[in-house]
Scaffold this motif. Structure first.
Motif, PDB file in Angstrom:
ATOM      1  N   UNK A  88       0.987  -1.281  -0.059  1.00  0.00           N
ATOM      2  CA  UNK A  88      -0.293   0.086  -0.067  1.00  0.00           C
ATOM      3  C   UNK A  88       0.434   1.470  -0.221  1.00  0.00           C
ATOM      4  N   UNK A  89       2.055   1.304   1.074  1.00  0.00           N
ATOM      5  CA  UNK A  89       2.043   2.333   0.938  1.00  0.00           C
ATOM      6  C   UNK A  89       3.516   2.943  -0.516  1.00  0.00           C
ATOM      7  N   UNK A  90       3.971   1.586  -1.143  1.00  0.00           N
ATOM      8  CA  UNK A  90       4.376   1.617  -2.215  1.00  0.00           C
ATOM      9  C   UNK A  90       3.332   2.250  -3.739  1.00  0.00           C
ATOM     10  N   UNK A 128       2.032   6.635  -6.794  1.00  0.00           N
ATOM     11  CA  UNK A 128       0.755   7.938  -7.546  1.00  0.00           C
ATOM     12  C   UNK A 128       1.290   9.128  -6.587  1.00  0.00           C
ATOM     13  N   UNK A 129       2.163   9.215  -6.114  1.00  0.00           N
ATOM     14  CA  UNK A 129       2.506  11.000  -5.598  1.00  0.00           C
ATOM     15  C   UNK A 129       2.109  11.222  -4.056  1.00  0.00           C
ATOM     16  N   UNK A 132     -10.025   0.437  -5.916  1.00  0.00           N
ATOM     17  CA  UNK A 132     -11.716   1.217  -6.121  1.00  0.00           C
ATOM     18  C   UNK A 132     -11.831   2.648  -6.642  1.00  0.00           C
ATOM     19  N   UNK A 133     -11.094   3.793  -5.052  1.00  0.00           N
ATOM     20  CA  UNK A 133     -11.457   5.204  -5.664  1.00  0.00           C
ATOM     21  C   UNK A 133      -9.807   5.970  -5.918  1.00  0.00           C
ATOM     22  N   UNK A 134      -9.048   5.223  -5.978  1.00  0.00           N
ATOM     23  CA  UNK A 134      -7.671   5.784  -6.446  1.00  0.00           C
ATOM     24  C   UNK A 134      -7.409   7.100  -5.252  1.00  0.00           C
ATOM     25  N   UNK A 135      -8.177   6.910  -4.151  1.00  0.00           N
ATOM     26  CA  UNK A 135      -8.157   8.291  -3.501  1.00  0.00           C
ATOM     27  C   UNK A 135      -6.653   7.831  -2.759  1.00  0.00           C
ATOM     28  N   UNK A 136      -5.266   8.494  -3.771  1.00  0.00           N
ATOM     29  CA  UNK A 136      -3.878   8.336  -2.640  1.00  0.00           C
ATOM     30  C   UNK A 136      -3.937   9.070  -1.165  1.00  0.00           C
TER      31      UNK A 136
END
Length: 172
Positions: free
Chosen positions: A72-74, A79-80, A139-143
């Motif tokens: 998850x961290x990676x 993704x900035x 699902x959300x790509x809420x980085x």
């Protein structure tokens, strides 16, 4: 295949939080067989050094991909949304209260049953947090939210290790 490929590209898996651990294991074994320095023993020192770089790269990628928190961290970093856990320790009040309650519960837990109950609570919390990460990432790509969730999960994992040490001390 390039040394600079992402871990996901290197392993030929989608860049997602949810991964098939068995598939990662199979890919790791196949990649290790492909790049192992012993395969290049007859090709000289340069070929063996390059193979060693590849073997290290494959092992590092595998360590990141097989561990949900590291994965998850990676993904957040890719993704900035860097985790920056050492600089960003701000957490919601409710989370901090829960951490304090867990710490107190661990300090007051003197029986195996009490520590096991706390361990069960922490494991359940960790599972829920990983499910939330799957939603935030896949699902959300809420980085930014995923990065905050990773920071919180780092505290939970650290506390779980403390609970495990207490269980070991109690002979479990």
């Amino acid at each position: 295949m390039k040394l600079t490929d992402s871990d996901f590209d290197l392993f030929g898996v989608p860049a997602r939080f949810v991964q098939d651990r068995a598939l990662l294991d199979v890919r790791w074994k196949a990649l290790q067989a492909e790049v192992h320095p012993d395969r290049f023993a007859g090709e000289g020192g340069t070929a063996q050094r390059v193979a060693m770089q590849w073997a290290i790269r494959v092992n590092e990628a595998y360590q990141r991909l097989k561990d949900p928190l590291k994965r998850a961290a990676y993904l957040c970093e890719l993704h900035g949304a860097p985790i920056e856990a050492e600089n960003n320790t701000a957490m919601p009040g409710a989370f901090l209260v829960q951490q304090m309650e867990w710490r107190e519960a661990l300090d007051e837990a003197h029986t195996l049953d009490a520590v096991e109950a706390l361990a069960d609570d922490v494991v359940a919390h960790e599972r829920r947090a990983q499910q939330q990460l799957a939603t935030l990432i896949d699902e959300r790509q809420d980085w930014p939210a995923a990065a905050a969730q990773v920071r919180a999960l780092m505290f939970v994992v650290r506390f779980a290790a403390d609970v495990d040490r207490r269980l070991d001390a109690l002979g479990q």
